[in-house]
Motif scaffolding. Structure first.
Motif, mmCIF file in Angstrom:
data_model
loop_
_atom_site.group_PDB
_atom_site.id
_atom_site.type_symbol
_atom_site.label_atom_id
_atom_site.label_comp_id
_atom_site.label_asym_id
_atom_site.label_seq_id
_atom_site.Cartn_x
_atom_site.Cartn_y
_atom_site.Cartn_z
ATOM 1 N N ALA A 61 47.588 23.758 37.066
ATOM 2 C CA ALA A 61 46.983 22.484 37.131
ATOM 3 C C ALA A 61 47.779 21.319 36.644
ATOM 4 C CB ALA A 61 45.747 22.673 35.991
ATOM 5 N N THR A 94 43.457 17.517 38.355
ATOM 6 C CA THR A 94 42.743 18.633 37.883
ATOM 7 C C THR A 94 42.523 18.932 36.605
ATOM 8 O OG1 THR A 94 45.118 19.574 37.642
ATOM 9 C CG2 THR A 94 43.756 19.794 39.911
ATOM 10 N N THR A 108 41.243 24.413 42.262
ATOM 11 C CA THR A 108 41.871 24.556 43.568
ATOM 12 C C THR A 108 41.940 25.739 43.987
ATOM 13 O OG1 THR A 108 44.381 24.791 42.669
ATOM 14 C CG2 THR A 108 43.456 22.648 43.257
#
Length: 267
Positions: A163, A170, A104
């Protein structure tokens, strides 16, 4: 009311912006490039500044190259320690992104902050090898090196923590909470922050031994990574065996209660 709705929408767009996917391959490629440049700067510095002059070897050390090199021993030790630190931080970064399935923007931001402090490791090497031994400047340089290592590693730990907030999207199942590699990833990512922070406080308390503490930290950590794997495996097997024994006892008690008559169970 309209302002509250606008602020709520802007907050939602901001959080969505941070959780938007980022190219994992580009993050890894950029990180590998930074690690390679930092390692190159270290070797270039030691080749240029820490090699004895041939005339100095002939006049001062009577032609003995080994005696001339021994004078630069602390500089070489600082170089190898810094190179090992960069190599192990790269290894931890590689292990982390091996289990990251989707990066991300927030993870990318934390990765850039970690790389910013990793880029300061050649400066930390120069500082620790420039000043006289057991001087005030050398102690402060060692403390700066501990701080740089701490922040470079703590941001790596923050990437994994971020994460975990969206672990289904993720992270690989092995690195998720309760996964096969979860405990080892936690210990591996927490090792450098804990050791560098402990070394910083020890250099503050025991300033006379600050150089020995710092170099000992750099030498011990590679062996600590190997011992860490063994320790985590042993502790997990012990926990599993204890849990299995407790479950067996519960099953045996339930079977014994099922075999007893109602009057015996009441008594």
């Amino acid at each position: 009311g309209q302002r509250d709705e606008e602020e709520h929408r802007s907050l939602e767009s901001f959080t969505f912006y941070l959780s938007e996917p980022l190219s994992k391959e580009r993050v890894e490629a950029f990180s590998d490039g930074v690690y390679a440049i930092v390692a190159t700067l270290l070797i270039l510095d030691i080749c240029e500044d820490n090699v004895p002059d041939p005339r100095e070897v002939q006049e001062k050390f009577h032609g003995s190259l080994l005696e001339a090199l021994s004078e630069y021993g602390p500089n070489y030790l600082a170089y190898f320690g810094s190179f090992v630190t960069i190599g192990l931080l790269w290894f931890v970064h590689h292990s982390l992104f091996l289990y990251v399935t989707k990066a991300t923007r927030l993870m990318g931001l934390l990765n850039i902050l970690s790389l910013a402090f990793i880029g300061g490791l050649p400066l930390a090497y120069q500082l620790t090898s420039e000043f006289a031994e057991k001087s005030h400047n050398e102690i402060e340089a060692i403390q700066v090196s501990c701080v740089i290592t701490f922040f470079a590693s703590i941001f790596q730990f923050a990437i994994w923590t971020t994460a975990l907030l969206h672990e289904r999207e993720t992270l690989h199942p092995f690195a998720r909470y309760g996964g096969k590699e979860h405990a080892f990833m936690f210990a591996k990512l927490a090792l450098y922050p804990c050791v560098s922070l402990a070394a910083f406080f020890l250099t503050c308390l025991l300033s006379e031994f600050s150089t020995a503490i710092f170099h000992l930290m750099q030498i011990v950590i590679p062996f600590a990574f190997l011992a860490l794997r063994i320790f985590v495996r042993i502790s997990l097997t012990v926990i599993k065996s204890v849990m299995s024994l407790s479950r067996r006892k519960v099953v045996l008690l339930e079977e014994e209660e099922a075999c007893l008559s109602p009057t015996e169970t009441l008594s």
